[in-house]
Design a protein around this motif. Structure first.
Motif, PDB file in Angstrom:
ATOM      1  N   TYR A 163       1.288  -1.283  -0.345  1.00 20.95           N
ATOM      2  CA  TYR A 163      -0.231  -0.196   0.300  1.00 20.95           C
ATOM      3  C   TYR A 163       0.966   1.364   0.072  1.00 20.95           C
ATOM      4  N   PRO A 164       0.564   2.152  -0.682  1.00 25.66           N
ATOM      5  CA  PRO A 164      -0.837   2.498  -1.790  1.00 25.66           C
ATOM      6  C   PRO A 164      -0.345   1.802  -3.003  1.00 25.66           C
ATOM      7  N   ARG A 165       0.717   1.455  -3.165  1.00 25.54           N
ATOM      8  CA  ARG A 165       1.443   1.581  -5.192  1.00 25.54           C
ATOM      9  C   ARG A 165       0.604   0.524  -5.431  1.00 25.54           C
ATOM     10  N   GLY A 166       0.464  -1.205  -4.283  1.00 27.37           N
ATOM     11  CA  GLY A 166       0.153  -2.030  -5.247  1.00 27.37           C
ATOM     12  C   GLY A 166       1.671  -2.884  -5.593  1.00 27.37           C
ATOM     13  N   GLY A 167       0.941  -3.497  -6.716  1.00 26.89           N
ATOM     14  CA  GLY A 167       1.793  -4.182  -7.569  1.00 26.89           C
ATOM     15  C   GLY A 167       2.516  -5.387  -7.208  1.00 26.89           C
ATOM     16  N   GLY A 168       1.673  -6.560  -6.645  1.00 26.47           N
ATOM     17  CA  GLY A 168       1.556  -7.522  -6.075  1.00 26.47           C
ATOM     18  C   GLY A 168       0.795  -8.587  -7.335  1.00 26.47           C
ATOM     19  N   GLU A 169       1.318  -9.818  -6.992  1.00 28.69           N
ATOM     20  CA  GLU A 169       0.855 -10.289  -8.074  1.00 28.69           C
ATOM     21  C   GLU A 169       0.187 -11.955  -7.235  1.00 28.69           C
ATOM     22  N   ILE A 170      -0.368 -12.948  -7.911  1.00 35.75           N
ATOM     23  CA  ILE A 170      -0.803 -13.582  -7.396  1.00 35.75           C
ATOM     24  C   ILE A 170      -1.754 -14.755  -8.289  1.00 35.75           C
ATOM     25  N   ILE A 171      -2.333 -15.729  -8.080  1.00 34.51           N
ATOM     26  CA  ILE A 171      -3.184 -16.270  -8.550  1.00 34.51           C
ATOM     27  C   ILE A 171      -3.962 -17.702  -7.504  1.00 34.51           C
ATOM     28  N   VAL A 172      -5.121 -17.318  -7.809  1.00 36.62           N
ATOM     29  CA  VAL A 172      -6.411 -17.775  -6.740  1.00 36.62           C
ATOM     30  C   VAL A 172      -7.003 -18.974  -7.816  1.00 36.62           C
ATOM     31  N   ARG A 173      -6.982 -20.339  -7.320  1.00 36.78           N
ATOM     32  CA  ARG A 173      -7.659 -21.271  -7.437  1.00 36.78           C
ATOM     33  C   ARG A 173      -8.814 -21.398  -6.651  1.00 36.78           C
ATOM     34  N   VAL A 174      -9.947 -21.600  -7.379  1.00 30.59           N
ATOM     35  CA  VAL A 174     -10.880 -21.774  -6.343  1.00 30.59           C
ATOM     36  C   VAL A 174     -11.883 -23.298  -7.179  1.00 30.59           C
ATOM     37  N   PRO A 175     -11.645 -24.301  -6.529  1.00 31.38           N
ATOM     38  CA  PRO A 175     -12.285 -26.030  -7.081  1.00 31.38           C
ATOM     39  C   PRO A 175     -13.833 -25.652  -6.904  1.00 31.38           C
ATOM     40  N   PRO A 176     -14.515 -25.797  -8.338  1.00 28.71           N
ATOM     41  CA  PRO A 176     -15.962 -25.509  -7.671  1.00 28.71           C
ATOM     42  C   PRO A 176     -16.124 -26.693  -6.829  1.00 28.71           C
ATOM     43  N   VAL A 177     -17.823 -26.091  -6.397  1.00 31.21           N
ATOM     44  CA  VAL A 177     -18.278 -27.385  -5.596  1.00 31.21           C
ATOM     45  C   VAL A 177     -19.711 -27.334  -5.827  1.00 31.21           C
ATOM     46  N   LYS A 178     -20.261 -28.395  -5.008  1.00 35.12           N
ATOM     47  CA  LYS A 178     -21.950 -28.404  -5.538  1.00 35.12           C
ATOM     48  C   LYS A 178     -23.024 -27.657  -5.195  1.00 35.12           C
ATOM     49  N   HIS A 179     -22.434 -28.012  -3.800  1.00 39.18           N
ATOM     50  CA  HIS A 179     -23.038 -26.879  -2.340  1.00 39.18           C
ATOM     51  C   HIS A 179     -22.469 -26.480  -1.447  1.00 39.18           C
ATOM     52  N   LEU A 180     -22.466 -25.487  -0.674  1.00 39.81           N
ATOM     53  CA  LEU A 180     -21.721 -25.315   1.087  1.00 39.81           C
ATOM     54  C   LEU A 180     -22.736 -25.459   1.785  1.00 39.81           C
ATOM     55  N   ASN A 181     -22.005 -25.915   2.929  1.00 40.55           N
ATOM     56  CA  ASN A 181     -21.917 -27.657   4.327  1.00 40.55           C
ATOM     57  C   ASN A 181     -22.484 -25.749   5.127  1.00 40.55           C
ATOM     58  N   PRO A 182     -23.566 -26.289   5.873  1.00 39.24           N
ATOM     59  CA  PRO A 182     -23.582 -24.954   7.201  1.00 39.24           C
ATOM     60  C   PRO A 182     -21.925 -24.429   7.967  1.00 39.24           C
ATOM     61  N   ILE A 183     -21.690 -23.580   8.706  1.00 39.44           N
ATOM     62  CA  ILE A 183     -20.600 -23.296   9.779  1.00 39.44           C
ATOM     63  C   ILE A 183     -21.102 -23.272  11.013  1.00 39.44           C
ATOM     64  N   ASN A 184     -20.731 -24.039  11.340  1.00 40.43           N
ATOM     65  CA  ASN A 184     -20.407 -24.363  13.381  1.00 40.43           C
ATOM     66  C   ASN A 184     -19.014 -24.229  13.896  1.00 40.43           C
ATOM     67  N   LEU A 185     -19.344 -22.105  13.809  1.00 41.38           N
ATOM     68  CA  LEU A 185     -17.941 -21.705  14.860  1.00 41.38           C
ATOM     69  C   LEU A 185     -18.766 -21.377  16.289  1.00 41.38           C
ATOM     70  N   VAL A 186     -19.476 -22.190  17.106  1.00 38.50           N
ATOM     71  CA  VAL A 186     -19.108 -21.092  18.050  1.00 38.50           C
ATOM     72  C   VAL A 186     -18.690 -21.457  20.012  1.00 38.50           C
ATOM     73  N   ASP A 187     -17.725 -22.718  19.511  1.00 34.87           N
ATOM     74  CA  ASP A 187     -17.341 -23.024  20.731  1.00 34.87           C
ATOM     75  C   ASP A 187     -15.246 -22.494  20.401  1.00 34.87           C
ATOM     76  N   ARG A 188     -15.540 -21.293  21.148  1.00 34.57           N
ATOM     77  CA  ARG A 188     -13.559 -20.813  20.773  1.00 34.57           C
ATOM     78  C   ARG A 188     -12.950 -21.647  20.884  1.00 34.57           C
ATOM     79  N   GLY A 189     -13.057 -22.338  22.113  1.00 34.41           N
ATOM     80  CA  GLY A 189     -11.885 -23.224  22.997  1.00 34.41           C
ATOM     81  C   GLY A 189     -10.795 -21.704  23.505  1.00 34.41           C
ATOM     82  N   THR A 190      -9.839 -22.494  24.191  1.00 34.09           N
ATOM     83  CA  THR A 190      -8.585 -21.854  24.537  1.00 34.09           C
ATOM     84  C   THR A 190      -7.573 -21.630  23.598  1.00 34.09           C
TER      85      THR A 190
END
Length: 218
Positions: free
Chosen positions: A16-43
């Protein structure tokens, strides 16, 4: 948790602020998304991070950022091991000048919460390290499973998932409230927010009945 994977290849860092970075992101497709369950943080089991400088900035800044962050964390968490890597980015792997630090807390249930800060003109390296540590500690105090910057990013996935998602968060950010508003308008998913009745914390359960969106192309 969400059952999909993201593959990221980093070729060049930009700042920041000029940028100039370069990455390639690959996301394989899925049929559907399962629900998220994040309620127990633990220690919190460990804290680690990365402080960096690039370009013409001196390596001493990295040491100062990491040391300041460590001192700040130690005021509240004396016994936990903290490992902050200090890095001078190679000149052939980064564009321009930049500095910053990110610190991550990992919990016994796999939650990741973070704080970060970027160097800027007129701000000392100590101040940058302190800011990142304070953001992390602030997000640990509320008892939620996600930090304030991940909150709103999960909303669209909860809306599209097939089932009921629950996420324990700290105080809701304006970004999260906005994301919920538009997710309900666009998908007709239903969100509810309930304040948790726990002493010395301020956290909430965001629940969503997702629409079970299906990818018809696979």
């Amino acid at each position: 948790m969400l059952d999909f994977y993201i593959f990221i290849n980093l070729f060049f860092r930009g700042y920041y602020p000029r940028g100039g970075g370069e990455i390639i992101v690959r996301v394989p497709p899925v049929k559907h998304l399962n629900p998220i369950n994040l309620v127990d943080r633990g220690t919190v089991t460990k804290i680690y991070g990365r402080a960096f400088v690039a370009g013409v900035l001196p390596y001493k800044m990295v040491k100062d950022m990491a040391s300041a962050a460590l001192r700040c964390i130690r005021r509240e968490m004396r016994d936990l091991h903290v490992n902050i890597q200090t890095v001078q980015e190679p000149k052939d792997g980064a564009f321009g000048n930049g500095s910053g630090i990110i610190i991550v807390a990992e919990t016994s249930t796999g939650c990741l919460l973070a704080g970060s800060s970027l160097g800027k003109k007129g701000v000392t390296a100590d101040q940058v390290g302190n800011e990142a540590a304070e953001i992390l500690l602030r997000n640990l105090r509320h008892g939620g499973c996600v930090d304030e910057y991940l909150q709103d990013q999960l909303i669209i996935f909860m809306a599209l998932a097939d089932g009921i998602s629950q996420v324990r968060t700290g105080p809701l950010t304006l970004h999260t409230q906005t994301a919920i508003h538009f997710a309900e308008l666009l998908t007709k998913a239903k969100f509810t927010i309930k304040k948790c009745e726990e002493p010395n914390t301020e956290n909430y359960i965001i629940e969503c009945h997702g629409i079970g969106f299906k990818n018809k192309n696979i």
